[in-house]
Design a protein around this motif. Structure first.
Motif, short mmCIF file in Angstrom:
data_model
loop_
_atom_site.label_atom_id
_atom_site.label_comp_id
_atom_site.label_asym_id
_atom_site.label_seq_id
_atom_site.Cartn_x
_atom_site.Cartn_y
_atom_site.Cartn_z
N GLY A 18 -35.38 55.82 4.36
CA GLY A 18 -35.08 56.02 2.44
C GLY A 18 -34.38 56.16 2.02
O GLY A 18 -33.08 55.16 2.49
N TYR A 19 -33.46 57.29 1.01
CA TYR A 19 -32.15 57.08 0.62
C TYR A 19 -31.44 58.22 1.02
O TYR A 19 -32.20 59.67 1.11
CB TYR A 19 -33.09 56.71 -1.42
CG TYR A 19 -33.18 55.09 -0.66
CD1 TYR A 19 -32.15 54.23 -1.19
CD2 TYR A 19 -34.62 55.16 -1.43
CE1 TYR A 19 -32.72 52.79 -1.14
CE2 TYR A 19 -34.52 53.74 -1.71
CZ TYR A 19 -33.96 52.70 -1.20
OH TYR A 19 -34.33 51.01 -1.49
N LEU A 20 -30.02 58.12 0.76
CA LEU A 20 -28.54 59.37 0.49
C LEU A 20 -28.59 58.95 -0.21
O LEU A 20 -27.51 58.25 -0.82
CB LEU A 20 -27.90 59.35 2.25
CG LEU A 20 -28.61 59.78 3.14
CD1 LEU A 20 -28.07 59.67 4.91
CD2 LEU A 20 -29.52 61.61 3.22
N PRO A 21 -28.16 60.07 -1.12
CA PRO A 21 -27.02 59.80 -2.30
C PRO A 21 -25.96 60.05 -1.61
O PRO A 21 -25.37 61.08 -1.41
CB PRO A 21 -27.47 61.37 -3.58
CG PRO A 21 -28.08 62.02 -2.64
CD PRO A 21 -28.89 61.30 -1.40
N ILE A 22 -24.69 59.37 -2.69
CA ILE A 22 -23.31 59.09 -1.65
C ILE A 22 -22.64 60.43 -2.35
O ILE A 22 -22.27 61.20 -3.71
CB ILE A 22 -22.90 58.10 -2.26
CG1 ILE A 22 -22.98 56.59 -2.18
CG2 ILE A 22 -21.05 58.16 -1.48
CD1 ILE A 22 -22.80 55.68 -2.61
N GLY A 23 -22.23 60.33 -1.12
CA GLY A 23 -20.91 62.07 -1.68
C GLY A 23 -22.15 63.88 -2.05
O GLY A 23 -21.26 64.43 -2.29
N GLN A 24 -23.48 63.29 -1.60
CA GLN A 24 -24.38 64.71 -1.45
C GLN A 24 -24.89 65.36 -0.51
O GLN A 24 -24.90 64.53 0.74
CB GLN A 24 -25.75 64.56 -2.65
CG GLN A 24 -24.82 63.71 -4.14
CD GLN A 24 -24.50 65.39 -4.62
OE1 GLN A 24 -25.38 66.22 -4.41
NE2 GLN A 24 -23.79 65.07 -5.61
N PRO A 25 -24.79 66.13 -0.33
CA PRO A 25 -25.53 66.66 1.20
C PRO A 25 -27.15 66.63 1.44
O PRO A 25 -27.54 66.33 0.42
CB PRO A 25 -25.61 68.96 0.92
CG PRO A 25 -25.14 68.61 -0.79
CD PRO A 25 -24.89 67.72 -1.31
N GLU A 26 -27.30 66.25 2.10
CA GLU A 26 -28.07 65.74 3.36
C GLU A 26 -29.68 66.82 2.92
O GLU A 26 -30.34 66.82 4.29
CB GLU A 26 -28.78 65.19 4.22
CG GLU A 26 -27.21 63.47 3.97
CD GLU A 26 -27.79 62.97 6.16
OE1 GLU A 26 -28.33 63.59 5.91
OE2 GLU A 26 -26.64 62.80 6.46
N GLU A 27 -29.76 67.60 2.10
CA GLU A 27 -30.79 68.60 1.50
C GLU A 27 -31.75 68.45 1.20
O GLU A 27 -31.44 67.39 -0.61
CB GLU A 27 -30.43 69.80 1.66
CG GLU A 27 -28.64 70.05 0.86
CD GLU A 27 -27.94 71.41 1.60
OE1 GLU A 27 -27.61 71.63 0.58
OE2 GLU A 27 -27.97 71.82 2.19
N HIS A 28 -33.22 69.56 0.95
CA HIS A 28 -33.84 69.01 -0.31
C HIS A 28 -34.29 68.03 -0.19
O HIS A 28 -34.29 67.27 -1.93
CB HIS A 28 -33.49 69.94 -1.31
CG HIS A 28 -33.27 70.99 -1.02
ND1 HIS A 28 -33.69 72.34 -0.69
CD2 HIS A 28 -31.46 71.61 -1.53
CE1 HIS A 28 -33.57 72.92 -0.27
NE2 HIS A 28 -31.73 72.97 -1.15
N PRO A 29 -34.48 66.41 0.46
CA PRO A 29 -34.88 65.54 -0.44
C PRO A 29 -36.62 65.77 -1.18
O PRO A 29 -37.18 66.65 -0.85
CB PRO A 29 -35.66 64.88 1.24
CG PRO A 29 -35.52 65.79 2.54
CD PRO A 29 -35.38 67.06 1.54
N VAL A 30 -36.47 64.73 -1.43
CA VAL A 30 -37.73 64.26 -2.31
C VAL A 30 -38.61 63.20 -1.00
O VAL A 30 -38.33 62.37 -1.12
CB VAL A 30 -37.84 63.16 -3.58
CG1 VAL A 30 -38.81 63.02 -4.75
CG2 VAL A 30 -36.50 64.30 -4.33
N ILE A 31 -39.29 63.72 -1.23
CA ILE A 31 -40.73 63.20 0.02
C ILE A 31 -41.65 62.15 -1.56
O ILE A 31 -41.96 62.77 -2.37
CB ILE A 31 -41.76 64.02 0.56
CG1 ILE A 31 -40.80 65.36 1.25
CG2 ILE A 31 -42.96 63.32 1.34
CD1 ILE A 31 -39.95 64.52 2.17
N LEU A 32 -41.38 60.97 -0.91
CA LEU A 32 -42.82 59.61 -2.21
C LEU A 32 -42.62 59.31 -0.82
O LEU A 32 -42.64 58.48 0.53
CB LEU A 32 -41.28 58.56 -2.04
CG LEU A 32 -41.80 58.10 -3.06
CD1 LEU A 32 -41.51 58.75 -4.95
CD2 LEU A 32 -40.68 56.46 -2.94
#
Lengths: 145, 107
Positions: A18-32
């Protein structure tokens, strides 16, 4: 009771999770779902028309449009809210897991989808290609609901 | 790494068995120690379910790859879950010793 969903054909699943946003917490991912990933790939990367793409995935054209719409909305959610995207699940089977070795003539697959296949599983030759025709094993699918 | 090969006989000169679930013998080859082990398939005469039962048998030996002529429809999803790699040598009459030789020349 609603009619069960058809199993969607996904050619190659992504080689990463998957992908991670830069500088954002790794929570509440969108499940694609894998089928949504495949819809974006067919339409926006390979530039298929929706009708061609629906044939490719083995669903009707309106169903394809719904999958594609849902995929775009999820990606937009992730972009706007800075949420991670995780590829997971969906009613799919993976069709082109099969590879042909041109050196020893064998067929092989790679059940570990995160690994990119670069050499023949039997003889180690790099002269391999992905098998793109119909599945050699009928009715074989993986279901991740 | 252990590799299972379906065999028609219990010696290295036997040919590969084209069927997976109802092959005569399973050869478990370990390419690190170089050892081969021949296991008679107890499910040759099974009426039903020979494939899945054979999967359990060879999975319990810690095999990572399976070489055979073909696989039935039931076994592929089980192998996928167990993360065991399938290799199909269709229409092949290679001997077990020849296949082991191919595997050894991999590197």
């Amino acid at each position: 009771m609603p009619r069960p969903k058809r199993i969607r054909k996904v050619n190659t699943p992504p080689h990463f999770k998957g992908y991670l946003p830069i500088g954002q917490p790794e929570e509440h991912p969108v499940i694609l779902n894998f089928e949504e990933y495949e819809a974006i790939k067919l339409c926006d990367y390979l530039l298929y028309s929706q009708a061609q793409a629906s044939l490719e995935m083995g669903v009707s054209r309106p169903t394809f449009t719904r999958i594609y719409e849902s995929a775009r909305r999820k990606v937009a959610q992730a972009f706007v809210h800075g949420r991670p995207i995780v590829f997971e699940g969906g009613k799919v089977y993976f069709d082109s897991e099969w590879f042909v070795c041109n050196s020893c003539g064998c067929w092989f697959n790679q059940p570990e989808k995160q690994i990119k296949v670069t050499s023949c599983a039997l003889c180690g030759s790099s002269e391999i290609e992905q098998y793109n025709g119909n599945s050699i094993l009928n009715n074989s699918y993986v279901e991740n609901c | 790494m252990k590799i299972a090969i379906t065999s028609t006989g219990n010696n290295p000169e036997a040919k590969i068995d084209s069927r997976f679930g109802r092959c005569s013998y399973f050869v478990i080859y370990d390419n690190i120690s170089g050892s081969t082990e021949f296991i008679p398939n107890p499910y040759v005469e099974s009426i039903e379910g020979a494939g899945p039962a054979s999967v359990q048998l060879i999975a319990s030996r810690g095999v990572e790859k399976v070489v055979s002529g073909e696989f039935g429809v039931k076994v592929k999803s089980i192998f996928d879950q167990l993360k065991i790699q399938l290799i199909i040598l269709s229409n092949s009459d290679k001997k077990i010793s020849e296949i082991i030789e191919i595997i050894n020349h991999q590197n």
